[in-house]
Write a protein that holds these residues in place. Structure first.
Motif, PDB file in Angstrom:
ATOM      1  N   SER A 115     -25.468  30.156 -88.080  1.00  0.00           N
ATOM      2  CA  SER A 115     -26.259  29.021 -87.611  1.00  0.00           C
ATOM      3  C   SER A 115     -25.734  27.713 -88.188  1.00  0.00           C
ATOM      4  CB  SER A 115     -27.731  29.220 -87.971  1.00  0.00           C
ATOM      5  OG  SER A 115     -28.505  28.127 -87.546  1.00  0.00           O
ATOM      6  N   GLN A 145     -22.738  27.081 -88.988  1.00  0.00           N
ATOM      7  CA  GLN A 145     -21.437  26.806 -88.376  1.00  0.00           C
ATOM      8  C   GLN A 145     -21.555  26.487 -86.890  1.00  0.00           C
ATOM      9  OE1 GLN A 145     -19.119  30.278 -89.289  1.00  0.00           O
ATOM     10  NE2 GLN A 145     -18.860  29.727 -91.455  1.00  0.00           N
ATOM     11  N   GLY A 146     -22.791  26.378 -86.397  1.00  0.00           N
ATOM     12  CA  GLY A 146     -23.009  26.035 -85.001  1.00  0.00           C
ATOM     13  C   GLY A 146     -22.860  27.192 -84.043  1.00  0.00           C
TER      14      GLY A 146
END
Length: 439
Positions: A415, A417-418
């Motif tokens: 999450s 790290q996108g």
């Protein structure tokens, strides 16, 4: 309960459905043609437990996410089972039982919840059985099956009390409510709505009892007044408050069932297979302990004899017998449509246990020396032959606890790290790894 679910038998979520359903916010309004339109209560419970774990339990206790959910599960299960026990105890007292007899029969219900089934199958009060079918998603099981079943059983106790009060069978009130009547009425309607829109297998418990009760009452009504058997308004007026409660409950269930039939899940289940449903029900009944089945049958025979001698008991006992038979038949249809799942019919076994406790208090309420006999017979029937529960060792809990924590850490890192914290590949891997205790 807190000592058991918090320490002796702690619960830890470790499967994909637990994480996925925890972020699903429910709605108070069913939506036609959705996946599970009639299940309004379970997503609220599961999401609510997750929110309280994060924003209340974690700051106050200093525990991490997994341990806070474990503690929240223990608190939730302890509260719901305690409330059900209190309602059952008050129901016992309303029939004229002594406090000791009421406590004894309530204890029988709790003991039966743990011991009425054989150890290798799903115990009713032991949700985290890794060997039982489908028991991987423990957190989901609590909100989707355990709490709806307990809620409907608690409401069944109140409805059963109102019926017994109408038939002049009870002596003491089940509750003492100083609150205004409109508060109780509004709260009762909301709770009844949530119970009937919880899950079909659980809402059957209360709705089928109300339907059978209305049928029995109508038969007695037309037997007394054959000229006005078609006057439904006169019939409901004769029933009074009890008729309104049963009718509202039955109508709510019909609406929920209609939405459930026109859902994606019903279409996914496929056609009915009655031979499979009957076979599965028969095999499930064989999982019950022989002692419990013996005690249930003997209690049923004894209550039939008592109802034969006491005409005032006949409508009450007839309603209960027809209810448990119809409930079993409907569960056969449910299993025939939705497949073989132990937790799907766990409400039936809880209902059998609940009904046996009601019969026991009617049979033994007038006997002063019945306590010792009742205790010895019930404990012997439930616990002999005693089989230790070997399917949930401490090592298994600790292993899954660490596995879940590492999974949460990986999801949090993704999450940050996108990335998607719940990718489909991870969910599929989770199911393969944790299916039926396969780690």
């Amino acid at each position: 309960f807190m000592l058991f679910f918090g320490f002796a038998y702690p619960i830890v979520p470790f499967w994909g459905d637990d994480w996925q359903m925890m972020s699903t916010y429910g709605s108070l309004k069913p939506t036609m043609y959705s996946w599970i339109p009639a299940r309004l209560l379970p997503p609220m419970i599961q999401t609510g437990m997750g929110i309280i774990s994060v924003y209340v339990i974690m700051p106050l206790s200093g525990l991490d996410f997994i341990d806070s959910i474990t503690l929240m599960s223990a608190i939730t299960l302890s509260v719901v089972y305690t409330l059900l026990s209190i309602i059952l105890y008050r129901l016992m007292l309303s029939f004229g039982a002594s406090k000791w007899l009421g406590l004894c029969i309530t204890s029988i219900f709790i003991i039966g919840g743990f011991c009425m089934m054989k150890a290798h199958s799903m115990p009713l009060l032991l949700p985290a059985d890794l060997q039982a079918e489908g028991m991987g998603y423990i957190f989901t099981l609590i909100s989707f099956y355990i709490i709806p079943n307990v809620l409907n059983l608690a409401l069944l106790g109140i409805v059963c009390y109102v019926l017994a009060l109408r038939l002049n069978l009870v002596q003491k009130p089940i509750i003492i409510a100083p609150q205004p009547l409109w508060i109780l009425t509004g709260g009762g309607i909301v709770i009844l709505y949530l119970a009937q829109f919880s899950i079909t297998s659980a809402s059957l418990i209360l709705a089928s009892f109300c339907g059978i009760s209305l049928f029995v009452e109508y038969c007695y009504f037309i037997a007394k007044d054959t000229k006005h058997f078609y006057h439904l308004f006169s019939f409901l007026k004769a029933l009074g408050l009890y008729g309104i409660i049963c009718l509202v409950c039955l109508l709510m269930w019909c609406v929920a069932a209609y939405y459930d039939i026109h859902s994606g899940r019903a279409e996914y289940c496929g056609a009915f297979n009655l031979s499979f449903g009957i076979s599965y029900m028969y095999n499930s009944l064989k999982l019950l302990r022989t002692g419990f089945l013996t005690l249930f049958i003997l209690t049923g025979i004894a209550i039939l004899i008592k109802a034969y001698k006491d005409s005032s008991l006949r409508p009450f006992i007839l309603t209960q017998f027809l209810w448990i038979i119809s409930l079993m038949c409907v569960y056969i249809l449910l299993v025939s449509k939705c497949g073989a799942k132990f937790y799907l019919i766990s409400g039936l076994f809880l209902s059998m246990l609940w009904l046996m406790c009601v019969w026991l208090v009617i049979l033994f309420k007038d006997g002063k020396k019945s306590m010792m006999i009742l205790s010895c017979v019930s404990l012997f029937a439930f616990l002999h032959p005693f089989e230790a529960y070997k399917e949930r060792p401490r090592e298994s809990y600790l292993y899954h606890r660490e596995y879940a924590k590492s999974w949460v850490n990986a999801a949090q890192l993704a999450s940050k790290q996108g990335q998607d914290p719940l990718p489909s590949s991870c969910l599929a891997h989770f199911r393969i790894g944790s299916g039926r205790g396969g780690f």
